[in-house]
Design a protein around this motif. Structure first.
Motif, PDB file in Angstrom:
ATOM      1  N   GLU A 480      -1.549  -6.261   4.033  1.00  0.00           N
ATOM      2  CA  GLU A 480      -0.307  -5.797   4.646  1.00  0.00           C
ATOM      3  C   GLU A 480       0.902  -6.474   4.009  1.00  0.00           C
ATOM      4  N   MET A 498       3.644  -2.414   6.550  1.00  0.00           N
ATOM      5  CA  MET A 498       2.877  -1.458   5.756  1.00  0.00           C
ATOM      6  C   MET A 498       1.495  -2.060   5.532  1.00  0.00           C
ATOM      7  N   THR A 527       2.141   2.833   8.204  1.00  0.00           N
ATOM      8  CA  THR A 527       3.384   2.096   8.405  1.00  0.00           C
ATOM      9  C   THR A 527       3.662   1.997   9.894  1.00  0.00           C
TER      10      THR A 527
END
Length: 657
Positions: A480, A498, A527
């Motif tokens: 991430e 994200m 997201t």
């Protein structure tokens, strides 16, 4: 690891934006790494649901609160074994939702039998919760197996936070009646809290799910000396919940007729209890030792008689099919699920140097399970787990924070595994960038390993599900990149996350008859955006959004169908004047399907509104609450062929005694 270019480019852009040292004031979170850290220092994304949000949400059950978290879904399952509330993150779930760790004051509450959480049977109420910290993403390094997609840590109020004795009452749609008492007290070195709640409810329309329960929860905190304290918690739940169906002889023969005659209308009994001991020894301001020991037991009984086999066969195959078996008596069903957990954990939190803090520890856990009928034996199954972990925070400068750690585990069913994580955060005055790489795993639940359930109706022998002791652990690798911060002038906190989650060896619980197996893998990319904004001291806005693209297979199912592409939520809390407040809570979920559902779900939207008015009753501080729930169009949140959720209305009165 996340690519170097992906990590460095945003950092350079923010360097041009702000070169000042990090000075911003961010909220503190306790449970992500087991170290107290501000949100910009954390090694994972987190949503904090505080008391103000709980009060404004219009929630009447704990599970309702997780609609406030980006990427979460809440569903209500109902079939022959009764009604269950489901909380899941990024979908990919059946009625048990096994891929999240759930803690109450540090005590794990998922059931060893199913791997899921019985949300309606927890020994606490909404009124006792001070805050909930939801880690979005794997956190095996902190809490071990089953901390697969995330961790929910429910933190209850301390005796000081409860204050004076309060009585809460709530009545409304579907004959809901709830009466809750909570109180606290203290002496020079001892503090205590106690709560009791009675609830009766006729459940949802269209299904048989009447319920009645009594919950008790208590805790005592004793300060032994300047540096030593002990906390003892005790609690439990007893209750009944209706399950099953009423047979209509005029209905066409088929599967529904079989279900209604075999799984006839009855009351299920449940009881659960826990005992928890915590000892804390402070060596210095940066050095302390904690010992936690807890034991919990839950027993669920589903004992009844079916219709006579001749009636069941007529309902399944058509009139006359059961005539040769008319002399056979009703079939006794004796399903008893017994879960027992004992857990001992020791942790040591310390500062290794000026820039390095760490927490390390070990844990021993014994899970026991008995499941008459479901496992075709009265034997007790045992699974022993051993864990050793370390989590470290290193701040080489005021601009950088590096979190790294690992959890090593072994169980009787699964050989040794480990759950590493590394996170690097770049800090700015009011903003931050974080990159994380982590791994976690989930051990099969007892029923996934040991399920052996066969239904015999006259001449028909019908195997249902068969477990497998050869199952592998499910695995997840998560990457991430997050951007977050605070606009002080506008009192706005935000985080954009994200992520990519690659899962393998997913355990499928297919429709009977078949064998449970590792039959799934997925690649989930998405997201998430979270915003908390206070434009005025009397106004709070909390918003979350999730967008996901997924691929993979899950048995015969498409992973993309099991996850909603988009979810959205917004909560607005507004103080109208000195004595009144209003909360508006809206959420939206896109099309999705649950693993064991017969049909896909259409997207749906939910609107809850709550109005609070402070009063004086007999010179006592009181609050009158009016709540409207599910005020948009009627919807279904588990199976499109199941019951419909319609608007509900409640009135509550809270009195301080």
């Amino acid at each position: 690891m996340l690519s170097q270019g992906l990590f460095i480019a945003p950092v350079m852009a923010l360097d041009e934006f702000d070169e000042d040292p990090f000075l911003a004031d961010f909220p503190t979170v306790l449970s992500v790494s087991r170290l107290a850290q501000t949100t910009n220092e954390l090694p994972a994304s987190v949503t904090v649901i505080d008391r103000e949000m709980i009060e404004a949400s219009g929630a009447i059950e704990i599970a309702d609160l997780f609609r406030l978290v980006p990427g979460f879904q809440v569903g209500h399952y109902h079939h022959f074994e009764g009604e269950k509330t489901i909380v899941t993150y990024h979908g990919i779930s059946d009625q048990f939702s096994r891929r999240m760790q759930v803690l109450i004051d540090g005590r794990s509450v998922y059931l060893p039998s199913t791997g899921g959480v019985m949300w309606n049977d927890l020994p606490i109420t909404l009124h006792e919760i001070e805050r909930i910290e939801v880690t979005r993403g794997p956190n095996g390094v902190s809490y071990g197996m089953n901390s697969f997609q995330g961790v929910i840590n429910i933190i209850t109020q301390s005796p000081d936070e409860i204050g004076d004795t309060k009585v809460y009452s709530l009545i409304g749609t579907n004959e809901l009646t709830n009466l809750t008492l909570k109180t606290s007290g203290q002496s020079e070195s001892f503090k205590y809290k106690f709560s009791a709640a009675y609830e009766r409810d006729s459940g949802f329309d269209e299904i048989n799910d009447d319920s009645e329960s009594l919950r008790i929860n208590s805790r005592g905190d004793y300060q032994i000396g300047v540096n030593d304290s002990i906390s003892i918690g005790l609690g439990g739940v007893v209750g009944t919940r209706q399950a099953g169906f009423v047979y209509d002889p005029s209905a066409p023969a088929g599967y529904d007729g079989y279900v209604a005659t075999y799984f006839s209308l009855r009351d299920q009994q449940l009881s659960s209890s826990y005992q928890q001991l915590n000892y804390n020894h402070i060596i210095s301001s940066d050095d302390e030792i904690n010992v936690q020991l807890y034991h919990s037991v839950r027993t669920g009984k589903d004992q009844y008689e079916t219709e006579k086999p001749s009636v069941i066969l007529d309902a399944y195959y058509g009139a006359g099919s059961g005539d040769p078996y008319v002399a056979l008596p009703p079939i006794p069903v004796n399903i008893v699920l017994f879960d027992d957990q004992t857990d001992l954990e020791i942790t040591h939190q310390l500062r290794l140097s000026k820039n390095i803090r760490a927490v390390w520890g070990g844990e021993l856990r014994i899970d026991r399970f008995r499941g008459y009928d479901y496992v075709n034996t009265s034997d007790t199954f045992v699974n022993r787990s051993q864990r050793l972990f370390i989590s470290t925070e290193w701040q080489p400068s005021s601009r950088w924070v590096v979190n790294f750690g690992d959890m090593f585990e072994k169980t009787d069913y699964i050989a040794s595994n480990h759950s590493p994580r590394i996170a690097v955060s770049r800090l700015f005055k009011d903003h931050y960038v974080r990159a994380v790489r982590s791994k976690a795993w989930r051990s099969p639940a007892f029923l996934e390993n040991e399920f052996d359930y066969t239904i015999t109706i006259g001449p028909v022998v019908s195997p249902q599900l068969i477990g497998s002791t050869d199952l592998n652990a499910e695995k997840i690798v998560s990457s991430e990149l997050a951007f977050g911060g605070k606009f002080t002038k506008n009192s706005l906190n935000y985080e954009l996350r994200m992520f990519r989650e690659e899962m393998s060896d997913l355990i499928e619980t297919p429709k009977a008859p078949t064998v449970i197996s590792n039959n799934g893998s997925s690649d989930v990319r998405g997201t998430e955006l979270q915003i908390k904004w206070r434009p005025h001291e009397d106004t709070l806005v909390h918003m979350g959004y999730s967008h996901i693209n997924a691929s993979g297979i899950f048995g015969s199912l498409n992973i993309a169908d099991l996850i909603p592409e988009d979810t959205f939520n917004i909560l607005v809390s507004q103080k109208l004047n000195q004595h009144s407040r209003v909360g508006i809570n809206y959420s939206q979920v896109g099309e999705m399907s649950f693993e064991t559902a017969d049909t896909d779900l259409d997207g749906y939207a939910i609107l809850n509104i709550k109005y609070d008015r402070d009063l004086k009753i007999l010179n006592r501080r009181s609050t009158l609450s009016l709540i409207g729930r599910d005020l948009m169009e009627s919807y279904k949140d588990y199976n499109a062929s199941h019951f419909t959720i319609t608007p509900q209305y409640y009135i509550g009165l809270d009195i301080e005694i």
